[in-house]
Scaffold this motif. Sequence first.
Motif, PDB file in Angstrom:
ATOM      1  N   LYS A 137       0.823  -1.211   0.000  1.00  0.00           N
ATOM      2  CA  LYS A 137       0.000   0.000   0.000  1.00  0.00           C
ATOM      3  C   LYS A 137       0.862   1.268   0.000  1.00  0.00           C
ATOM      4  N   LYS A 138       2.150   1.103   0.194  1.00  0.00           N
ATOM      5  CA  LYS A 138       3.059   2.253   0.247  1.00  0.00           C
ATOM      6  C   LYS A 138       3.148   2.926  -1.113  1.00  0.00           C
ATOM      7  N   LYS A 139       3.069   4.271  -1.125  1.00  0.00           N
ATOM      8  CA  LYS A 139       3.155   5.041  -2.371  1.00  0.00           C
ATOM      9  C   LYS A 139       4.631   5.288  -2.687  1.00  0.00           C
ATOM     10  N   GLU A 140       5.145   4.562  -3.675  1.00  0.00           N
ATOM     11  CA  GLU A 140       6.544   4.728  -4.082  1.00  0.00           C
ATOM     12  C   GLU A 140       6.712   4.222  -5.509  1.00  0.00           C
ATOM     13  N   ILE A 141       7.782   4.634  -6.144  1.00  0.00           N
ATOM     14  CA  ILE A 141       8.058   4.217  -7.520  1.00  0.00           C
ATOM     15  C   ILE A 141       9.479   3.679  -7.610  1.00  0.00           C
ATOM     16  N   ILE A 142       9.755   2.993  -8.727  1.00  0.00           N
ATOM     17  CA  ILE A 142      11.108   2.539  -9.034  1.00  0.00           C
ATOM     18  C   ILE A 142      11.417   2.920 -10.466  1.00  0.00           C
ATOM     19  N   ASP A 143      12.621   3.384 -10.709  1.00  0.00           N
ATOM     20  CA  ASP A 143      13.089   3.703 -12.058  1.00  0.00           C
ATOM     21  C   ASP A 143      14.031   2.590 -12.489  1.00  0.00           C
ATOM     22  N   VAL A 144      13.672   1.886 -13.569  1.00  0.00           N
ATOM     23  CA  VAL A 144      14.484   0.749 -14.016  1.00  0.00           C
ATOM     24  C   VAL A 144      15.504   1.140 -15.085  1.00  0.00           C
ATOM     25  N   ASP A 145      15.621   2.444 -15.369  1.00  0.00           N
ATOM     26  CA  ASP A 145      16.709   2.906 -16.225  1.00  0.00           C
ATOM     27  C   ASP A 145      17.899   3.163 -15.305  1.00  0.00           C
ATOM     28  N   LEU A 605      -1.903   4.576 -38.773  1.00  0.00           N
ATOM     29  CA  LEU A 605      -2.025   3.800 -37.546  1.00  0.00           C
ATOM     30  C   LEU A 605      -0.662   3.242 -37.131  1.00  0.00           C
ATOM     31  N   ILE A 606       0.118   2.765 -38.094  1.00  0.00           N
ATOM     32  CA  ILE A 606       1.457   2.254 -37.793  1.00  0.00           C
ATOM     33  C   ILE A 606       2.314   3.361 -37.190  1.00  0.00           C
ATOM     34  N   ASN A 607       2.172   4.578 -37.719  1.00  0.00           N
ATOM     35  CA  ASN A 607       2.944   5.707 -37.205  1.00  0.00           C
ATOM     36  C   ASN A 607       2.548   6.026 -35.758  1.00  0.00           C
ATOM     37  N   LYS A 608       1.246   5.979 -35.463  1.00  0.00           N
ATOM     38  CA  LYS A 608       0.780   6.207 -34.085  1.00  0.00           C
ATOM     39  C   LYS A 608       1.314   5.118 -33.150  1.00  0.00           C
ATOM     40  N   TYR A 609       1.296   3.895 -33.653  1.00  0.00           N
ATOM     41  CA  TYR A 609       1.800   2.764 -32.870  1.00  0.00           C
ATOM     42  C   TYR A 609       3.285   2.945 -32.560  1.00  0.00           C
ATOM     43  N   ALA A 610       4.049   3.395 -33.537  1.00  0.00           N
ATOM     44  CA  ALA A 610       5.481   3.624 -33.345  1.00  0.00           C
ATOM     45  C   ALA A 610       5.726   4.697 -32.283  1.00  0.00           C
ATOM     46  N   LYS A 611       4.906   5.745 -32.302  1.00  0.00           N
ATOM     47  CA  LYS A 611       5.043   6.805 -31.292  1.00  0.00           C
ATOM     48  C   LYS A 611       4.707   6.271 -29.897  1.00  0.00           C
ATOM     49  N   TRP A 612       3.679   5.422 -29.828  1.00  0.00           N
ATOM     50  CA  TRP A 612       3.286   4.829 -28.552  1.00  0.00           C
ATOM     51  C   TRP A 612       4.399   3.933 -27.998  1.00  0.00           C
ATOM     52  N   LEU A 613       5.031   3.153 -28.877  1.00  0.00           N
ATOM     53  CA  LEU A 613       6.146   2.317 -28.457  1.00  0.00           C
ATOM     54  C   LEU A 613       7.298   3.159 -27.925  1.00  0.00           C
ATOM     55  N   LYS A 614       7.545   4.285 -28.588  1.00  0.00           N
ATOM     56  CA  LYS A 614       8.621   5.179 -28.147  1.00  0.00           C
ATOM     57  C   LYS A 614       8.311   5.751 -26.762  1.00  0.00           C
ATOM     58  N   GLU A 615       7.054   6.125 -26.535  1.00  0.00           N
ATOM     59  CA  GLU A 615       6.653   6.640 -25.221  1.00  0.00           C
ATOM     60  C   GLU A 615       6.885   5.590 -24.140  1.00  0.00           C
ATOM     61  N   ASN A 616       6.550   4.344 -24.443  1.00  0.00           N
ATOM     62  CA  ASN A 616       6.762   3.258 -23.483  1.00  0.00           C
ATOM     63  C   ASN A 616       8.243   3.031 -23.214  1.00  0.00           C
ATOM     64  N   GLN A 617       9.050   3.160 -24.275  1.00  0.00           N
ATOM     65  CA  GLN A 617      10.485   2.985 -24.120  1.00  0.00           C
ATOM     66  C   GLN A 617      11.062   4.074 -23.213  1.00  0.00           C
ATOM     67  N   ASP A 618      10.542   5.281 -23.334  1.00  0.00           N
ATOM     68  CA  ASP A 618      11.053   6.408 -22.552  1.00  0.00           C
ATOM     69  C   ASP A 618      10.559   6.392 -21.106  1.00  0.00           C
ATOM     70  N   ASP A 619       9.392   5.763 -20.866  1.00  0.00           N
ATOM     71  CA  ASP A 619       8.842   5.719 -19.514  1.00  0.00           C
ATOM     72  C   ASP A 619       9.417   4.506 -18.784  1.00  0.00           C
ATOM     73  N   THR A 620      10.365   4.736 -17.912  1.00  0.00           N
ATOM     74  CA  THR A 620      11.076   3.638 -17.251  1.00  0.00           C
ATOM     75  C   THR A 620      10.709   3.509 -15.771  1.00  0.00           C
ATOM     76  N   THR A 621       9.656   4.194 -15.341  1.00  0.00           N
ATOM     77  CA  THR A 621       9.271   4.129 -13.929  1.00  0.00           C
ATOM     78  C   THR A 621       8.030   3.264 -13.740  1.00  0.00           C
ATOM     79  N   TYR A 622       7.964   2.580 -12.597  1.00  0.00           N
ATOM     80  CA  TYR A 622       6.820   1.759 -12.224  1.00  0.00           C
ATOM     81  C   TYR A 622       6.384   2.130 -10.807  1.00  0.00           C
ATOM     82  N   SER A 623       5.087   2.159 -10.594  1.00  0.00           N
ATOM     83  CA  SER A 623       4.581   2.333  -9.232  1.00  0.00           C
ATOM     84  C   SER A 623       4.738   1.018  -8.485  1.00  0.00           C
ATOM     85  N   LEU A 624       5.122   1.106  -7.210  1.00  0.00           N
ATOM     86  CA  LEU A 624       5.227  -0.085  -6.371  1.00  0.00           C
ATOM     87  C   LEU A 624       4.059  -0.185  -5.397  1.00  0.00           C
ATOM     88  N   ASN A 625       3.079   0.689  -5.601  1.00  0.00           N
ATOM     89  CA  ASN A 625       1.806   0.557  -4.886  1.00  0.00           C
ATOM     90  C   ASN A 625       0.949  -0.414  -5.691  1.00  0.00           C
TER      91      ASN A 625
END
Length: 709
Positions: A137-145, A605-625
């Motif tokens: 239940k603790k509000k915290e994150i981890i950065d895996v980069d 649509l492929i171009n939008k998908y590629a941008k979405w993949l890039k966003e996911n690649q750049d987002d390296t944090t996860y909530s541990l809650n």
Amino acid sequence: MKSKQRITLLLAALLIITSFQFQANTLSNNNSDPEKDKVLIYILRNILTRSHFVVKDMNDDFSEHVYEEFINGLDPNKRYFTQKDIKEFSKYKYLIDNQLLSEDVSFYNLVYTRFSEKIKNAKSYYGDLLAQPFDYKKKEIIDVDYEKVPFAKNENELIDYWRKQMKLSTLIRIQDKTEKQKLNAQKDKKYKKKSFSELEKEARTEVLKNMDELYLRIEELEHEDWFSTFLNSVVSAFDPHTTYMAPRTKERFDQDMSGKLEGIGARLQKKGIYTHVFELVSGGPAWKQGDLESGDIILEVAQGDEEPLDIVGMRLDDAIKFIKGKKGTEVRLTVKKKMDGSNKIISIIRDVVELEETFVKSSIVEKEGKKYAIIDLPKFYINFDDQNYRDSAKDMEKEIERLKEEGVTGLIVDLRNNGGGSLKTAIEISGLFIEKGPVVQIKYRGEDPIVKKDIDPKMQWDGAVVVLVNEFSASASEIFAAAMQDYKRAIIIGGNQTYGKGTVQSVLPINQFTKYNKDLGALKMTIQKFYRINGGSTQIEGVYSDIAIPSRYSYMKFGERDLDGALAWNKVKQVNYVQTNSYSNFTDVIYNSKQRISADPKFKLINKYAKWLKENQDDTTYSLNIDEFFKENDEQEKASKKFKSVFDYKSNLEFVSPKYELDLYKTDPSLKDKRIAWHKNLSKDVYVSEALNVLSELKLSNKNEIVKN
């Protein structure tokens, strides 16, 4: 001086030097490891400074590179060293170059000794942390980069790093078990769900088991394994493709080069504690299955429905034993995707990788009353030891002749995922599409470029040509594509640019430089650089497509340009060559295709998908809650469903085998099934469809018109 003569003289000089300097020590020290380490450093230093393509000073910058690479190689996830350790190590930060010049390994000894001590503490860290439930239940994150994460300030913060990493691993398993329970409950109304506390305990137990197995494997690693990490920190300062191979690694390399394929048809390599997919073998099970890609990291291996085995930290030859298996059996790989960093389970049915699938093959298609063909060239293969064996240039020439006999008027040469191969065949295949002339320039260190030419005046194919590439087209593929582009002989269509590997490596067994009687392994060293006939290097830049089509890799960090320490792009003098001026509407066809692509909903649509993949690649944090963790996963799943149909496509085109293959079906019934599967995939390939549109629009010009450069 020719390169062979230079290498020979270098061999002779080093052999005399190393024999004189180390022979007495070898006898008196009974081939002890410290002496072997010194021999390796001495020889590697001399080979690299004298013969690597780049002249590199062993200075403070060099020292800093080795310092950072070695520490990060041992501790990529910031699990062992603290800032106090780093402060102590830092006294060597700008002294390693001086140490290497005197075969001094003080820096290595200090860091490795400290690392060994930290490894002993690791079991108590993760063991204590996994002994009881985490606070979900603790509000915290981890950065895996972890490249961005600083080293822990002290032991307490280090233990907290461990806690977050173990908590994340446990959360991933809890989430996976929860999803499986939902699916089982939907299938079986009588299915009894486990409580959260039961699932949580199972998850922690699995993480603990995996960690115990990991550290058992780490304890089995020998001095050679760790010293190889240090040596690779040294040699990588010259460029990322220069690597040291310890004796066991060299043995695996030789097996791989001889054609021995590993169960699923993937070539694997070790980077630090991880097993990376280096290359997929065309026609192999992984290639056919389609989900595994070059650059993916294999984390776990499961045999069918059995529990997965964590292979992180495992020696490569041991990991391969679990991935290999009998034909028809299932292996489930848990991989970290190169594209977006997500974890994915990939099921592959093992099979024998048949060489036939790695050779040139073609398919014919009719469009608007005209016949066209696509030639698939998986790699530029040759066997220098057997002149009578198949090679890609001979096969390509024969395939084109057969297609001409069937009335084909245009060709697509498919180089997607072609990682290269023989320079000789790349030049000869280029020569099939031009009368004669220069194809590529190669350059050794300190020498003028050597122009490699097609000297055969025969043009095997004088019709329209489109070359299909992607971000995995590399090396020899780029030489061919660049030559076709520079001559304006073909339109290049595909990803924004090809991989950008414009260097050549040579494998040198180190024992040929010394009389030292222990196996010292080998050095894979960059000795040449490729240049186009227009003077520009294919290094970093690769080949930019005349028509760039959106792909899943469009915005990803990918290719030579994203490798740390990659050699820079540069130019040499342009050579004299004559453009073919093959087409009267070259520019118009390119413009029309770009207009189609920009207006096509599928490519949007492929171009939008590629941008979405890039966003996911750049987002390296996860909530541990746990609530937020589950919510993030649900949102990710919902977002991915928007792109579920991104590559769903079906053309009305019918692809068939050339007539000569029909006779082969009688003696090889499985060939027919393989071709039916390939033709079906071609009809569903949106990139092939657009390449055919381009090919069908090209109009040949008067063959007598030429443009001089």
